[in-house]
Design a protein around this motif. Sequence first.
Motif, PDB file in Angstrom:
ATOM      1  N   ILE A 299     -13.204  11.676  17.748  1.00 57.99           N
ATOM      2  CA  ILE A 299     -12.896  12.582  16.644  1.00 57.99           C
ATOM      3  C   ILE A 299     -14.035  12.667  15.634  1.00 57.99           C
ATOM      4  N   ASP A 300     -14.696  11.542  15.316  1.00 54.48           N
ATOM      5  CA  ASP A 300     -15.813  11.577  14.364  1.00 54.48           C
ATOM      6  C   ASP A 300     -16.940  12.462  14.896  1.00 54.48           C
ATOM      7  N   ILE A 301     -17.240  12.319  16.185  1.00 53.89           N
ATOM      8  CA  ILE A 301     -18.317  13.108  16.801  1.00 53.89           C
ATOM      9  C   ILE A 301     -17.950  14.583  16.798  1.00 53.89           C
ATOM     10  N   ALA A 302     -16.702  14.894  17.149  1.00 49.16           N
ATOM     11  CA  ALA A 302     -16.251  16.283  17.193  1.00 49.16           C
ATOM     12  C   ALA A 302     -16.322  16.927  15.813  1.00 49.16           C
ATOM     13  N   GLU A 303     -15.922  16.201  14.787  1.00 46.93           N
ATOM     14  CA  GLU A 303     -15.988  16.732  13.425  1.00 46.93           C
ATOM     15  C   GLU A 303     -17.433  17.004  13.019  1.00 46.93           C
ATOM     16  N   ASN A 304     -18.345  16.134  13.443  1.00 48.00           N
ATOM     17  CA  ASN A 304     -19.758  16.320  13.136  1.00 48.00           C
ATOM     18  C   ASN A 304     -20.305  17.565  13.829  1.00 48.00           C
ATOM     19  N   ILE A 305     -19.852  17.798  15.063  1.00 50.27           N
ATOM     20  CA  ILE A 305     -20.285  18.984  15.813  1.00 50.27           C
ATOM     21  C   ILE A 305     -19.815  20.256  15.120  1.00 50.27           C
ATOM     22  N   VAL A 306     -18.567  20.251  14.644  1.00 51.70           N
ATOM     23  CA  VAL A 306     -18.039  21.416  13.922  1.00 51.70           C
ATOM     24  C   VAL A 306     -18.878  21.693  12.680  1.00 51.70           C
ATOM     25  N   SER A 307     -19.220  20.639  11.929  1.00 49.64           N
ATOM     26  CA  SER A 307     -20.037  20.803  10.728  1.00 49.64           C
ATOM     27  C   SER A 307     -21.419  21.331  11.079  1.00 49.64           C
ATOM     28  N   LEU A 308     -21.992  20.813  12.164  1.00 51.37           N
ATOM     29  CA  LEU A 308     -23.315  21.258  12.602  1.00 51.37           C
ATOM     30  C   LEU A 308     -23.305  22.738  12.957  1.00 51.37           C
ATOM     31  N   GLU A 309     -22.286  23.167  13.697  1.00 54.21           N
ATOM     32  CA  GLU A 309     -22.235  24.567  14.125  1.00 54.21           C
ATOM     33  C   GLU A 309     -22.035  25.506  12.937  1.00 54.21           C
ATOM     34  N   LYS A 310     -21.272  25.073  11.940  1.00 53.50           N
ATOM     35  CA  LYS A 310     -21.101  25.886  10.729  1.00 53.50           C
ATOM     36  C   LYS A 310     -22.443  26.049  10.011  1.00 53.50           C
ATOM     37  N   THR A 311     -23.230  24.976   9.988  1.00 50.69           N
ATOM     38  CA  THR A 311     -24.539  25.026   9.344  1.00 50.69           C
ATOM     39  C   THR A 311     -25.473  25.961  10.090  1.00 50.69           C
ATOM     40  N   LEU A 312     -25.443  25.901  11.424  1.00 48.12           N
ATOM     41  CA  LEU A 312     -26.289  26.779  12.234  1.00 48.12           C
ATOM     42  C   LEU A 312     -25.874  28.241  12.044  1.00 48.12           C
ATOM     43  N   MET A 313     -24.582  28.489  11.986  1.00 50.82           N
ATOM     44  CA  MET A 313     -24.088  29.850  11.742  1.00 50.82           C
ATOM     45  C   MET A 313     -24.582  30.355  10.396  1.00 50.82           C
ATOM     46  N   SER A 314     -24.526  29.489   9.399  1.00 46.28           N
ATOM     47  CA  SER A 314     -24.994  29.851   8.068  1.00 46.28           C
ATOM     48  C   SER A 314     -26.481  30.188   8.097  1.00 46.28           C
ATOM     49  N   GLY A 315     -27.234  29.411   8.847  1.00 46.63           N
ATOM     50  CA  GLY A 315     -28.668  29.658   8.949  1.00 46.63           C
ATOM     51  C   GLY A 315     -28.970  30.998   9.589  1.00 46.63           C
ATOM     52  N   MET A 316     -28.255  31.341  10.661  1.00 41.14           N
ATOM     53  CA  MET A 316     -28.490  32.622  11.336  1.00 41.14           C
ATOM     54  C   MET A 316     -28.081  33.795  10.454  1.00 41.14           C
ATOM     55  N   GLU A 317     -27.038  33.600   9.624  1.00 42.11           N
ATOM     56  CA  GLU A 317     -26.625  34.646   8.686  1.00 42.11           C
ATOM     57  C   GLU A 317     -27.689  34.881   7.626  1.00 42.11           C
ATOM     58  N   GLN A 318     -28.515  33.864   7.384  1.00 47.06           N
ATOM     59  CA  GLN A 318     -29.621  33.979   6.427  1.00 47.06           C
ATOM     60  C   GLN A 318     -30.882  34.527   7.091  1.00 47.06           C
ATOM     61  N   GLY A 319     -30.788  34.815   8.390  1.00 45.23           N
ATOM     62  CA  GLY A 319     -31.925  35.375   9.092  1.00 45.23           C
ATOM     63  C   GLY A 319     -32.795  34.362   9.813  1.00 45.23           C
ATOM     64  N   ILE A 320     -32.349  33.116   9.870  1.00 43.50           N
ATOM     65  CA  ILE A 320     -33.126  32.067  10.543  1.00 43.50           C
ATOM     66  C   ILE A 320     -32.731  32.021  12.024  1.00 43.50           C
ATOM     67  N   GLY A 321     -33.704  32.006  12.897  1.00 42.35           N
ATOM     68  CA  GLY A 321     -33.444  31.988  14.329  1.00 42.35           C
ATOM     69  C   GLY A 321     -32.852  30.664  14.801  1.00 42.35           C
ATOM     70  N   LEU A 322     -31.961  30.732  15.760  1.00 37.34           N
ATOM     71  CA  LEU A 322     -31.329  29.536  16.313  1.00 37.34           C
ATOM     72  C   LEU A 322     -32.365  28.578  16.887  1.00 37.34           C
ATOM     73  N   HIS A 323     -33.326  29.119  17.640  1.00 34.55           N
ATOM     74  CA  HIS A 323     -34.324  28.265  18.279  1.00 34.55           C
ATOM     75  C   HIS A 323     -35.170  27.522  17.261  1.00 34.55           C
ATOM     76  N   SER A 324     -35.477  28.192  16.136  1.00 31.49           N
ATOM     77  CA  SER A 324     -36.344  27.577  15.129  1.00 31.49           C
ATOM     78  C   SER A 324     -35.650  26.457  14.368  1.00 31.49           C
TER      79      SER A 324
END
Length: 337
Positions: free
Chosen positions: A274-299
């Motif tokens: 559960i701790d790992i899964a929660e961390n993954i959810v937080s990570l993906e939200k951060t990546l989504m936020s980055g792409m919404e700001q125009g930052i590429g996923l690969h970068s």
Amino acid sequence: MMGRWLFHITESAVSGTSAKRRVSLTKRYSTGYLLNQATLLSDLADSIVGPAPPLVLKRCMSYFTSNQSVTSKYEEEKAKELNKLISRLRKVDTAALCDADKGLVAHREADDISTSYIGLGLINPHTMRPINDQQGEPNKKMVGIARTVQCTRPNDFLAVLRGLDEAKNGEVLVVNTLDSTRAVAGGLFLTECQRKQLGGIIIDGPMRDVSVLKKSPLLCYATSITPYSGTVQCAGETQVPIVCGGVKVMPGDIVVGDSDGVVVGSPSSFEKIIDIAENIVSLEKTLMSGMEQGIGLHSMSNYNEHLKARQEGQTSGLEFRKKRLVSFKGIKKMNFD
């Protein structure tokens, strides 16, 4: 003293077999078992040496009731822990749980913490799909304790009706229908699940009444849809180990389902990830936020270095890192093998 007096009476009564009649002073027993043992030993003592002094009997019952209190407190604590775990599981999706599971399974031999990890079971996503999950509506989620049902005759749903009657608040009905081709559940059953505040239904077989199912806030999974229902003659079995969607499901397992599919496992397995899964959810939200700001996923990852290393046959893992406006503060480092 009380325990020794009881054991002495038992040993005097049955020479050579007394060890089998002893009640452990440290093992946790159910309340009914403890009280039953107290009554049996008291009756046995009366028949051998006459009634015990009132003070002795009072201490005897005090011993068993104190054990009863300890057992009740232990069960209450376990129930609180389970409820807390289920609440946390409602906030993560099956994809994150599977990613966490994949990571622990991959490192099972290398990581001492993971050596006892059994892993989750993924109910076959090719044959078992959510029947009433509609696009465009808020994502439905199924989380609960498995109430297992084993049909003993194909195309007969009395066992399902029985399981529905026995099911308790928060449980998920999980059914093996013996490859039935006729519907063993439908709108009436799912509506009753809602009334009883169950978590949903998983049927390894057909359902019907799609128009009713789609109006329910509860998720239901099945292999197919048919308007033709089965018979109601075989009681079947409940709360036994079953196989559903190719996965073994035990009574008391935790079931988590969403639009992507259903995963099943013991409470201890979910506690480990559960701790790992929660961390993954937080990570993906951060990546989504980055792409919404125009930052590429690969970068936002070490993609270029990782790709080059793998092309050269070197050991490497895909990792995500802080990039410009995106903050990974509070998120543990993830390695996607």
